[in-house]
Design a protein around this motif. Structure first.
Motif, mmCIF file in Angstrom:
data_model
loop_
_atom_site.group_PDB
_atom_site.id
_atom_site.type_symbol
_atom_site.label_atom_id
_atom_site.label_comp_id
_atom_site.label_asym_id
_atom_site.label_seq_id
_atom_site.Cartn_x
_atom_site.Cartn_y
_atom_site.Cartn_z
ATOM 1 N N ALA A 1 26.839 19.961 -3.320
ATOM 2 C CA ALA A 1 27.259 19.879 -4.730
ATOM 3 C C ALA A 1 27.553 21.280 -5.286
ATOM 4 O O ALA A 1 28.507 21.471 -6.052
ATOM 5 N N GLN B 1 30.894 22.401 -4.162
ATOM 6 C CA GLN B 1 31.913 21.778 -5.018
ATOM 7 C C GLN B 1 32.025 22.539 -6.340
ATOM 8 O O GLN B 1 33.123 22.864 -6.781
ATOM 9 N N ILE C 1 27.984 15.109 -5.805
ATOM 10 C CA ILE C 1 28.351 14.286 -4.646
ATOM 11 C C ILE C 1 27.648 12.930 -4.776
ATOM 12 O O ILE C 1 26.661 12.798 -5.498
ATOM 13 N N VAL D 1 28.097 11.193 2.985
ATOM 14 C CA VAL D 1 28.698 11.594 1.709
ATOM 15 C C VAL D 1 29.929 10.719 1.465
ATOM 16 O O VAL D 1 30.837 10.652 2.292
ATOM 17 N N SER E 1 32.906 13.204 -3.901
ATOM 18 C CA SER E 1 32.469 14.469 -4.498
ATOM 19 C C SER E 1 33.371 14.804 -5.669
ATOM 20 O O SER E 1 34.456 14.232 -5.817
ATOM 21 N N ALA F 1 33.553 12.583 -9.327
ATOM 22 C CA ALA F 1 32.953 12.000 -8.117
ATOM 23 C C ALA F 1 32.925 10.473 -8.213
ATOM 24 O O ALA F 1 33.228 9.770 -7.240
#
Ligand SMILES: NC(=O)C1=CN([C@@H]2O[C@H](COP(=O)(O)OP(=O)(O)OC[C@H]3O[C@@H](n4cnc5c(N)ncnc54)[C@H](OP(=O)(O)O)[C@@H]3O)[C@@H](O)[C@H]2O)C=CC1
Ligand SMILES: Nc1c(N[C@@H]2O[C@H](COP(=O)(O)O)[C@@H](O)[C@H]2O)[nH]c(=O)[nH]c1=O
Ligand SMILES: [Zn+2]
Length: 378
Positions: free
Chosen positions: A21, A24, A39, A47, A50, A65
């Motif tokens: 995360a 991201q 995420i 996963v 995201s 997400a």
């Protein structure tokens, strides 16, 4: 949407989930809003989606997400995931307020996801924290262990943003376009252009994010800058930052920066006075400034210090610069104005230490023949 980029990744635990995360979040740009990443994982740790926040006025990370998660489930006839079995991981507690976007708590409730983990409590006051709201709706909501969140890098995502918010001031970005020998203008004052077109396009993209651009009277009198935010073709964008001039000399009647809807002249040398005037949103004698800033709100959320060296040094010396874009061009001027001058710093222990900032595509990028270095203030 970055769902596909991290497909087939499996998390080993909370720290791992938060590290993804955080990665991201670091894709976003700094400014009026904090960096946030999210995420969504399946019960086996896969996963599924995201998202990250791309800056003020755009979807929040968890909403992005969730959109990816919903789209993935809808397009997948055989392997859709039950939202109730999935977990949403966010670097920041979801918001429960309507700002430039709707509350994330509503989006989470609508998604059917019932487990939420976040790293850092939302510091934005009574409007911010959505954990209580989600809990009252029956969701399993928890803050990840602080040490795990720290190791994942979540605690270090937004220190300067939080400092700016706690001080009640906008986030401050600085611009410095310099030669290899650290100069921003030749002895005769000429400086257009030191950096190449790619650097100047990047500088324009930074202008497009901010509410105000601050320059000193020296720059106004030497360069007569327009200080507009322009697209790649050189056309003015619909939302324009407010030009702000810091310094006591008069702004000439025909100055190019007077061409827009509003501009501000703060006849003072103290950056704090400039900040006070900006946050008061008041009119200054003989000038106009809009009551609504270009990106919304009655106070500016993000300002850019574009120079010159005297003004930039004053802001840097006062500890008021949160991030610095340093454009380094491959030319040696040999003499001329240094980009920064802090004469009170006379020994090594006085040095200001900045750190390379991993946000926004990494700290070091090549822009044509120039190098862009992105620094965070400590
Ligand atoms: N390459 C680059 O990135 C950039 C280069 N430049 C170049 O920089 C040069 C101008 O440099 P400079 O004169 O330093 O420009 P500044 O824009 O920093 O203006 C300096 C003037 O602003 C006033 N001022 C405002 N705040 C302070 C303060 N805290 N302390 C002292 N004075 C203050 C003073 O004038 P007053 O008497 O009016 O109060 C001072 O002379 C130009 O040649 C320009 O082309 C400019 C911007 C960016
Ligand atoms: N010289 C220099 C910069 N200078 C900045 O650009 C201003 C001119 O803005 P405008 O009139 O709107 O195009 C100038 O006054 C100064 O603030 N910027 C850069 O990216 N690279 C450069 O080499
Ligand atoms: Zn939100």
């Amino acid at each position: 949407m970055s769902t596909l980029e991290i497909a087939d990744t499996t998390i080993a635990g909370p720290e791992d989930a938060l590290a993804l995360a955080v990665a991201q979040a670091l894709r976003g740009v700094r400014g009026a809003n904090p960096l946030v990443g999210a995420i969504i994982t399946a019960p086996d740790g896969r996963v599924l989606a995201s998202g990250y926040h791309r800056g003020r006025g755009t979807a929040h990370a968890e909403v992005e997400a969730l959109a990816g998660f919903n789209g993935f489930n809808e397009s997948s006839s055989t392997s859709g995931f039950d939202p109730a079995d999935s977990t949403l991981w966010i670097t920041l507690e979801p918001c429960d307020h309507t700002g430039t976007t709707g509350p994330c708590t509503e989006a989470i409730l609508a998604s059917g996801i019932r487990t939420v983990r976040y790293a850092v409590a939302d510091p934005t006051g009574p409007d911010g924290g959505g954990a209580a709201r989600l809990r009252s709706a029956g969701l399993d909501v928890g803050q990840v262990d602080a040490e795990q969140a720290r190791r994942a890098g979540a605690a270090d995502l937004n220190p300067r943003w939080m400092l700016a918010r706690d001080s009640g001031r906008p986030f401050v970005t600085a611009h410095l376009a310099q030669s290899l020998d650290g100069r921003v203008a030749a002895v005769d004052g000429t400086s257009q252009w030191i950096t190449g077109p790619e650097s100047r396009r990047h500088a324009q993209s930074v202008r497009s994010r901010v509410d105000a651009i601050i320059v000193g009277t020296g720059t106004v009198l030497t360069d007569d800058p327009r200080l507009t935010a322009r697209d790649a073709a050189g056309r003015d964008l619909p939302r324009q930052p407010v030009p702000v001039v810091q310094g006591r000399r008069a702004v000439p009647a025909g100055a190019a920066l007077r061409g827009g809807d509003s501009w501000l002249h703060v006849e003072d040398h103290d950056p704090q006075v400039v900040l006070d005037r900006l946050t008061a949103g008041d009119n200054a004698a003989g000038t106009t400034v809009s009551s609504a800033w270009p990106h919304g709100g009655t106070r500016p959320g993000h300002v850019l210090i574009e120079g010159g060296p005297t003004v930039l040094s004053a802001w840097m010396g006062a500890g008021l610069v949160d991030e610095l874009f340093l454009y380094q061009a491959p030319l040696i001027l040999g003499s001329g104005l240094a980009g920064l001058d802090l004469p009170q710093h006379t020994t090594l222990s006085h040095a200001l230490h900045l750190t390379l900032d991993a946000a926004e595509n990494g700290a070091i990028s090549r822009l044509g023949d120039d190098v862009l270095l992105h620094y965070a203030a400590p």
